[in-house]
Design an enzyme around this catalytic site. Structure first.
Site, PDB file in Angstrom:
ATOM      1  N   TYR A  92       2.578 -60.120  20.264  1.00 13.02           N
ATOM      2  CA  TYR A  92       1.344 -60.184  19.110  1.00 13.02           C
ATOM      3  C   TYR A  92       0.133 -60.531  19.720  1.00 13.02           C
ATOM      4  CZ  TYR A  92       4.375 -59.728  15.337  1.00 13.02           C
ATOM      5  OH  TYR A  92       5.399 -59.141  14.353  1.00 13.02           O
ATOM      6  N   ASP A 130      -3.743 -54.962  11.153  1.00 10.03           N
ATOM      7  CA  ASP A 130      -4.663 -54.991  12.295  1.00 10.03           C
ATOM      8  C   ASP A 130      -6.080 -55.325  11.821  1.00 10.03           C
ATOM      9  OD1 ASP A 130      -4.216 -51.283  12.006  1.00 10.03           O
ATOM     10  OD2 ASP A 130      -5.507 -52.780  10.816  1.00 10.03           O
ATOM     11  N   HIS A 145       1.668 -57.614   4.543  1.00 11.26           N
ATOM     12  CA  HIS A 145       2.464 -58.027   5.800  1.00 11.26           C
ATOM     13  C   HIS A 145       2.059 -59.078   6.506  1.00 11.26           C
ATOM     14  CE1 HIS A 145       5.316 -54.234   5.041  1.00 11.26           C
ATOM     15  NE2 HIS A 145       5.519 -55.068   4.157  1.00 11.26           N
ATOM     16  N   CYS A 153       1.984 -73.033  10.971  1.00 12.98           N
ATOM     17  CA  CYS A 153       3.054 -73.654  11.528  1.00 12.98           C
ATOM     18  C   CYS A 153       4.264 -72.898  11.227  1.00 12.98           C
ATOM     19  CB  CYS A 153       3.121 -74.960  10.942  1.00 12.98           C
ATOM     20  SG  CYS A 153       4.002 -76.021  11.674  1.00 12.98           S
ATOM     21  N   THR A 219       2.363 -43.846   6.277  1.00 15.50           N
ATOM     22  CA  THR A 219       3.695 -44.487   6.067  1.00 15.50           C
ATOM     23  C   THR A 219       4.920 -43.624   5.895  1.00 15.50           C
ATOM     24  OG1 THR A 219       4.543 -46.227   5.190  1.00 15.50           O
ATOM     25  CG2 THR A 219       3.421 -44.970   3.710  1.00 15.50           C
ATOM     26  N   ALA A 262      -4.770 -38.106   8.761  1.00 18.45           N
ATOM     27  CA  ALA A 262      -5.506 -38.697   7.738  1.00 18.45           C
ATOM     28  C   ALA A 262      -6.787 -38.720   7.828  1.00 18.45           C
ATOM     29  CB  ALA A 262      -4.992 -40.163   7.494  1.00 18.45           C
TER      30      ALA A 262
HETATM   31  C1  BV8 Z   1      12.066 -58.515   2.429  1.00 19.27           C
HETATM   32  C2  BV8 Z   1       4.750 -56.977   9.872  1.00 19.27           C
HETATM   33  C3  BV8 Z   1      13.187 -60.096   0.939  1.00 19.27           C
HETATM   34  C4  BV8 Z   1       5.150 -57.363  11.393  1.00 19.27           C
HETATM   35  C5  BV8 Z   1       6.437 -55.528   8.805  1.00 19.27           C
HETATM   36  C6  BV8 Z   1      16.153 -52.568   0.787  1.00 19.27           C
HETATM   37  C7  BV8 Z   1      16.817 -51.646   1.284  1.00 19.27           C
HETATM   38  C8  BV8 Z   1      16.919 -51.548   2.892  1.00 19.27           C
HETATM   39  C9  BV8 Z   1      16.322 -52.624   3.503  1.00 19.27           C
HETATM   40  C10 BV8 Z   1      15.854 -53.792   2.906  1.00 19.27           C
HETATM   41  C11 BV8 Z   1      15.539 -53.713   1.558  1.00 19.27           C
HETATM   42  N1  BV8 Z   1      14.895 -54.709   1.149  1.00 19.27           N
HETATM   43  C12 BV8 Z   1      14.660 -55.575   2.197  1.00 19.27           C
HETATM   44  C13 BV8 Z   1      15.219 -54.985   3.298  1.00 19.27           C
HETATM   45  C14 BV8 Z   1      15.133 -55.597   4.532  1.00 19.27           C
HETATM   46  C15 BV8 Z   1      13.701 -55.193   5.362  1.00 19.27           C
HETATM   47  C16 BV8 Z   1      13.509 -53.645   5.517  1.00 19.27           C
HETATM   48  O1  BV8 Z   1      12.855 -52.939   4.762  1.00 19.27           O
HETATM   49  N2  BV8 Z   1      14.382 -53.121   6.690  1.00 19.27           N
HETATM   50  C17 BV8 Z   1      13.837 -51.761   6.998  1.00 19.27           C
HETATM   51  C18 BV8 Z   1      13.968 -51.623   8.382  1.00 19.27           C
HETATM   52  C19 BV8 Z   1      15.100 -51.011   6.656  1.00 19.27           C
HETATM   53  N3  BV8 Z   1      12.585 -55.592   4.667  1.00 19.27           N
HETATM   54  C20 BV8 Z   1      12.184 -56.922   4.625  1.00 19.27           C
HETATM   55  O2  BV8 Z   1      12.859 -57.624   5.555  1.00 19.27           O
HETATM   56  C21 BV8 Z   1      11.118 -57.467   3.995  1.00 19.27           C
HETATM   57  N4  BV8 Z   1      11.379 -58.553   3.397  1.00 19.27           N
HETATM   58  O3  BV8 Z   1      12.563 -57.559   1.790  1.00 19.27           O
HETATM   59  O4  BV8 Z   1      12.328 -59.950   1.814  1.00 19.27           O
HETATM   60  C22 BV8 Z   1      14.643 -59.779   1.544  1.00 19.27           C
HETATM   61  C23 BV8 Z   1      14.827 -60.397   2.937  1.00 19.27           C
HETATM   62  C24 BV8 Z   1      15.925 -60.134   3.389  1.00 19.27           C
HETATM   63  C25 BV8 Z   1      17.118 -59.231   2.701  1.00 19.27           C
HETATM   64  C26 BV8 Z   1      16.848 -58.623   1.404  1.00 19.27           C
HETATM   65  C27 BV8 Z   1      15.540 -58.961   1.003  1.00 19.27           C
HETATM   66  C28 BV8 Z   1       9.901 -57.605   4.887  1.00 19.27           C
HETATM   67  C29 BV8 Z   1       9.274 -56.265   5.416  1.00 19.27           C
HETATM   68  C30 BV8 Z   1       7.804 -56.571   6.343  1.00 19.27           C
HETATM   69  C31 BV8 Z   1       8.334 -56.464   7.793  1.00 19.27           C
HETATM   70  N5  BV8 Z   1       7.234 -56.627   8.566  1.00 19.27           N
HETATM   71  N6  BV8 Z   1       5.285 -55.750   9.490  1.00 19.27           N
HETATM   72  C32 BV8 Z   1       4.321 -56.463  12.394  1.00 19.27           C
HETATM   73  O5  BV8 Z   1       3.580 -55.607  12.111  1.00 19.27           O
HETATM   74  O6  BV8 Z   1       4.583 -56.682  13.556  1.00 19.27           O
HETATM   75  S1  BV8 Z   1       6.895 -54.168   8.724  1.00 19.27           S
HETATM   76  C33 BV8 Z   1       6.200 -53.155   9.720  1.00 19.27           C
HETATM   77  O7  BV8 Z   1       7.058 -51.951   9.688  1.00 19.27           O
HETATM   78  C34 BV8 Z   1       4.810 -52.551   9.127  1.00 19.27           C
HETATM   79  O8  BV8 Z   1       3.986 -53.286   8.590  1.00 19.27           O
HETATM   80  C35 BV8 Z   1       5.239 -51.327   8.348  1.00 19.27           C
HETATM   81  O9  BV8 Z   1       5.621 -52.062   6.987  1.00 19.27           O
HETATM   82  C36 BV8 Z   1       6.643 -50.866   8.960  1.00 19.27           C
HETATM   83  C37 BV8 Z   1       6.334 -49.683   9.558  1.00 19.27           C
HETATM   84  O10 BV8 Z   1       6.227 -48.488   8.812  1.00 19.27           O
HETATM   85  P1  BV8 Z   1       4.858 -47.630   8.821  1.00 19.27           P
HETATM   86  O11 BV8 Z   1       3.741 -48.523   8.588  1.00 19.27           O
HETATM   87  O12 BV8 Z   1       5.113 -46.694   7.622  1.00 19.27           O
HETATM   88  O13 BV8 Z   1       4.884 -47.081  10.331  1.00 19.27           O
HETATM   89  P2  BV8 Z   1       5.793 -46.040  10.875  1.00 19.27           P
HETATM   90  O14 BV8 Z   1       5.484 -45.845  12.354  1.00 19.27           O
HETATM   91  O15 BV8 Z   1       7.210 -46.308  10.308  1.00 19.27           O
HETATM   92  O16 BV8 Z   1       5.215 -44.647  10.383  1.00 19.27           O
HETATM   93  C38 BV8 Z   1       3.811 -43.894  10.713  1.00 19.27           C
HETATM   94  C39 BV8 Z   1       3.997 -42.830   9.904  1.00 19.27           C
HETATM   95  O17 BV8 Z   1       2.582 -42.429   9.759  1.00 19.27           O
HETATM   96  C40 BV8 Z   1       4.680 -41.744  10.004  1.00 19.27           C
HETATM   97  O18 BV8 Z   1       5.533 -41.283   9.018  1.00 19.27           O
HETATM   98  C41 BV8 Z   1       3.992 -40.710  10.758  1.00 19.27           C
HETATM   99  O19 BV8 Z   1       4.181 -39.321  10.337  1.00 19.27           O
HETATM  100  C42 BV8 Z   1       2.697 -41.129  10.044  1.00 19.27           C
HETATM  101  N7  BV8 Z   1       1.145 -40.865  11.091  1.00 19.27           N
HETATM  102  C43 BV8 Z   1       1.240 -40.923  12.296  1.00 19.27           C
HETATM  103  N8  BV8 Z   1      -0.079 -40.368  12.754  1.00 19.27           N
HETATM  104  C44 BV8 Z   1      -0.741 -40.211  11.560  1.00 19.27           C
HETATM  105  C45 BV8 Z   1       0.261 -40.332  10.382  1.00 19.27           C
HETATM  106  N9  BV8 Z   1      -0.078 -39.905   9.165  1.00 19.27           N
HETATM  107  C46 BV8 Z   1      -1.498 -39.652   8.935  1.00 19.27           C
HETATM  108  N10 BV8 Z   1      -2.509 -39.532   9.995  1.00 19.27           N
HETATM  109  C47 BV8 Z   1      -2.115 -39.737  11.308  1.00 19.27           C
HETATM  110  N11 BV8 Z   1      -3.007 -39.617  12.183  1.00 19.27           N
HETATM  111 ZN    ZN Z   2       3.148 -78.091  11.423  1.00 17.97          ZN
END
Ligand code: BV8
Ligand code: ZN
Length: 274
Positions: A92, A130, A145, A153, A219, A262
């Site tokens: 981070y 960011d 997020h 803490c 996304t 974008a």
């Molecule tokens: C939760 C902070 C309750 C950290 C982040 C249902 C089904 C399956 C899985 C789950 C589900 N429910 C819950 C889950 C588990 C999990 C999940 O979804 N896992 C995934 C991996 C399958 N979700 C969670 O844990 C969430 N909490 O649900 O709590 C719970 C808990 C446990 C079990 C059940 C329920 C919490 C999720 C949040 C985690 N924290 N970020 C940090 O940033 O360091 S997520 C993090 O990853 C980002 O914030 C973002 O959300 C994600 C990345 O995705 P994108 O932002 O879309 O980025 P990516 O690189 O993937 O894609 C970029 C896109 O941009 C590409 O498509 C590309 O083509 C495009 N692009 C590139 N350049 C350009 C462009 N487009 C336009 N112009 C450009 N120039």
């Molecule tokens: Zn504390």
């Protein structure tokens, strides 16, 4: 589902911008497409890492979902922090340095310009931590997020504190209660803050019945619950648009898919000057 991209000008979109009637979904818009937004229209925007790519920040999928050889889901998780807090703080601190050195791009500015025009008929939900939307002038922003720029803490419920430090080795920052501080970010396996999800749900319910546009930008549609918002918006009668560089996992859920960076597509799609 067939998706063709705007880079192919011979592809003519069969649909008039207004209705959903044609039944053909996922046909990308020819250059010059414009999202219909009138004096009644509500607009909910969801952004991901892709909107900050042109500001020089790595995306999750772009980097192969890895950091320093660690799956991001591992570094960005409470388990990862418990196992190796120094590694997570290095991750981070690197993200803070890069975000501090970055600047908003035309895509961020286009959304701020649209908000100026629409006021409370606009809401921006971002998965990004960011802070570039706020630096571009956006105010109606929900940070789903969390943010890089606060810490809290890892044990007690003291309120988060503003924090722009770059800790990379012991002594790592600690709370007054003695426990380690952690970035105020929602990690994998952690629930989103109820207030943030309620604000998005409230906006969608308020938009039902009015002309309602849901626009996802930069996304991959991989992480939930954010990746499910397009379905909820459809349930509330939204016209759904995706502006992305590559096909997203949930592209099939969108009425309109516009391909391209974008920073180029958004100003045109939204009819704003940046
Ligand atoms: C939760 C902070 C309750 C950290 C982040 C249902 C089904 C399956 C899985 C789950 C589900 N429910 C819950 C889950 C588990 C999990 C999940 O979804 N896992 C995934 C991996 C399958 N979700 C969670 O844990 C969430 N909490 O649900 O709590 C719970 C808990 C446990 C079990 C059940 C329920 C919490 C999720 C949040 C985690 N924290 N970020 C940090 O940033 O360091 S997520 C993090 O990853 C980002 O914030 C973002 O959300 C994600 C990345 O995705 P994108 O932002 O879309 O980025 P990516 O690189 O993937 O894609 C970029 C896109 O941009 C590409 O498509 C590309 O083509 C495009 N692009 C590139 N350049 C350009 C462009 N487009 C336009 N112009 C450009 N120039
Ligand atoms: Zn504390």
């Amino acid at each position: 589902m067939r998706t063709t991209y705007a880079s192919d000008p011979r592809e003519k979109s069969p649909r008039s911008a207004g209705g959903r009637g044609s039944g053909i979904r996922g046909v990308s818009e020819v250059p010059g497409a414009r999202i219909p937004i009138d004096e009644q229209t509500r607009v909910l925007v969801l952004t991901g890492a892709g909107i900050s790519a042109e500001s020089g920040l790595a995306t999750f999928r772009g980097a192969g979902g890895l950091w320093d050889g660690h799956p991001v889901e591992q570094v960005a998780s409470p388990e990862g922090f418990a196992a190796d807090p120094e590694l997570v703080w290095r991750f981070y601190s690197m993200r803070r340095r890069e975000a501090a050195a970055a600047a908003p791009n035309d895509a961020h500015r286009a959304l701020a310009a649209l908000e100026d025009r629409l006021g409370d008929r606009f809401l921006l939900a971002t998965q990004n931590v960011d802070g570039l939307h706020a630096r571009a002038g956006s105010r109606r922003v929900v940070e789903l997020h969390g943010t890089l720029w606060r810490s809290r803490c890892s044990r007690c419920l003291r309120p988060p504190i503003p924090d722009a430090a770059f800790p990379v080795e012991p002594p790592l920052p600690r709370c007054a209660c003695g426990a380690l501080l952690r970035p105020d970010i929602v990690w994998f396996g952690e629930m989103l803050d109820a207030a943030t999800t309620q604000r998005v749900d409230r906006f969608m319910r308020g938009a039902a019945g009015a002309p309602f546009v849901f626009l996802a930008v930069g996304t991959s549609g991989h992480v939930y619950p954010a990746a499910g918002y397009v379905q909820v918006a459809r349930f509330h009668g939204a016209q759904t648009w995706l502006a992305n560089l590559d096909p997203a996992e949930n592209a099939g859920a969108f009425d309109h898919v516009v391909a391209g960076p974008a920073g180029t597509t958004l100003p045109r799609l939204l009819g704003v000057v940046v």
